[in-house]
Design an enzyme around this catalytic site. Structure first.
Site, short mmCIF file in Angstrom:
data_model
loop_
_atom_site.label_atom_id
_atom_site.label_comp_id
_atom_site.label_asym_id
_atom_site.label_seq_id
_atom_site.Cartn_x
_atom_site.Cartn_y
_atom_site.Cartn_z
N ASP A 93 36.12 34.48 44.20
CA ASP A 93 36.79 34.65 43.37
C ASP A 93 36.63 33.37 42.22
OD1 ASP A 93 38.12 36.51 41.47
OD2 ASP A 93 40.32 35.80 42.65
N GLU A 145 31.01 37.17 34.27
CA GLU A 145 31.87 37.79 33.23
C GLU A 145 31.75 37.22 31.82
OE1 GLU A 145 35.86 36.51 34.73
OE2 GLU A 145 36.64 37.00 32.52
#
Ligand code: G3H
Ligand code: 13P
Ligand code: ZN
Length: 330
Positions: A93, A145
């Site tokens: 993550d 992202e």
């Protein structure tokens, strides 16, 4: 060097394809210790849900990468022992550098996120591309992202969010080769997402925060049809846990999270991975505070971590069934 296949783990390719086709999202739950991992696996086995086990930098600093990797291997065996072979991904993550991603890939992670969202666009592209090249050579999937979420992402604190620009997504995905894309449409990290004064009340008196930017999500879906989209910062901050923490002496501020109906709607669209960490922290803390207050003489950690694990499991089951729509999809 450990390959994720040796650990019985899977990458996200097949999971995401099925999730997109089926109009649901895969739960991505963070873990740092045994009780959290047991709760996640028990919940996903009992609901027959695939799952992404997320490991943050904070988790690696806290628990050690070798232990976490072997816990994930154990989770595969544990799920089978509980009666169901569910697809399990071990995911980094918010990877912050090529080196971090490489270390995790070399240590058996089957999926990594490279979060270059804080860098200028071209730097984000170059860094993400480099990670994709290394990862894909080893069959590991990569999440990139675009756009910045407010709140705390590991060591990075962003005061304000910057929505993803739909006009950048095709170029970014085309140049980097990522397998999924995390976007910013109004969610944020942590337990303090919206203050009550930022919300309106519905007819039942429930506080409703400003809605997610579904217009941006739909525009992205139009530009990248069938492409897996990821939603971070998706805790709902359940009022029952906030109240319980406050009732048993915690100094948590009143806060409002992302309404479950909005997450369900996103899961039916292009969102096929939903990240939830803070709700697990709140559930566990609420339960531990309650036990500590009601049983002040208790000093066996199993006596307060056990009930906390049970509370967590029930919360994850509810998420899989009512929010993600992933139950029965394993
Ligand atoms: O995105 C952030 C995650 O909730 C992980 O947070 O670094 O405190 O484990 P952490
Ligand atoms: P929450 O803080 O809303 O649980 O988000 C977690 C997350 O996005 C982990 O990457
Ligand atoms: Zn996140």
């Amino acid at each position: 060097m450990t390959s994720y296949k040796e650990l019985g783990l899977v990458n996200t390719t097949d999971m995401f394809k099925k999730a997109i086709d089926g109009g649901y999202a895969i739960p991505a739950y963070n873990f740092n210790n045994m009780e959290q991992l047991q709760a996640i696996i028990q919940a996903c086995v009992e609901t027959r849900s695939p799952v992404i086990l997320q490991v943050s930098k904070g988790a690696r600093d806290y628990a050690n990468i070798n232990l976490l990797r072997n816990m994930a291997r154990g989770a595969v065996e544990y799920a089978k022992e509980l009666g169901c072979e569910i697809p399990i991904t071990l995911h980094l993550d918010h990877g912050d550098s090529f080196e971090t991603c490489k270390e995790c890939i070399d240590n058996g992670f089957s999926s990594v996120m490279i979060d270059g969202s804080h860098f200028p666009y071209d730097e984000n592209v170059a860094l993400t591309r480099k990670v994709v090249e290394y990862a894909h050579a080893r069959n590991v999937t990569v999440e990139g992202e675009l756009g910045v979420l407010a709140g705390i992402e590991d060591d990075v604190v962003a005061e304000k969010s910057t929505y993803t620009k739909p006009e950048e997504v095709e170029d970014f995905v085309g140049k980097t080769g990522v397998d999924s894309l995390a976007i910013s449409i109004g969610t944020s990290h942590g337990a303090n997402k919206f203050k009550p004064e930022q919300c309106t009340r519905n007819a039942d008196g429930v506080l409703i925060p400003p809605p997610l930017r579904f217009d941006i999500l739909e525009e992205i879906e139009k530009r990248l049809p069938g492409f897996p989209i990821v939603l971070h910062g998706s805790s709902s901050v359940p009022v029952e846990y906030v109240t319980k923490i406050q009732q048993y002496g915690g100094s948590l501020k009143d806060s409002v999270g992302i309404p479950e109906e909005q997450l369900r709607k996103a899961a039916k669209l292009a969102v096929c991975k939903i990240n939830i960490d803070s709700d697990g922290r709140l559930a566990m803390t609420a339960s531990i505070r309650e036990t500590m207050a009601n049983k002040p003489g208790e000093f066996d950690p199993r006596k307060y971590l056990g009930p906390a694990r049970e509370t967590l499991k029930e919360m994850y089951k509810k998420k899989n069934i009512d929010v993600l729509g992933s139950s029965g999809k394993a």
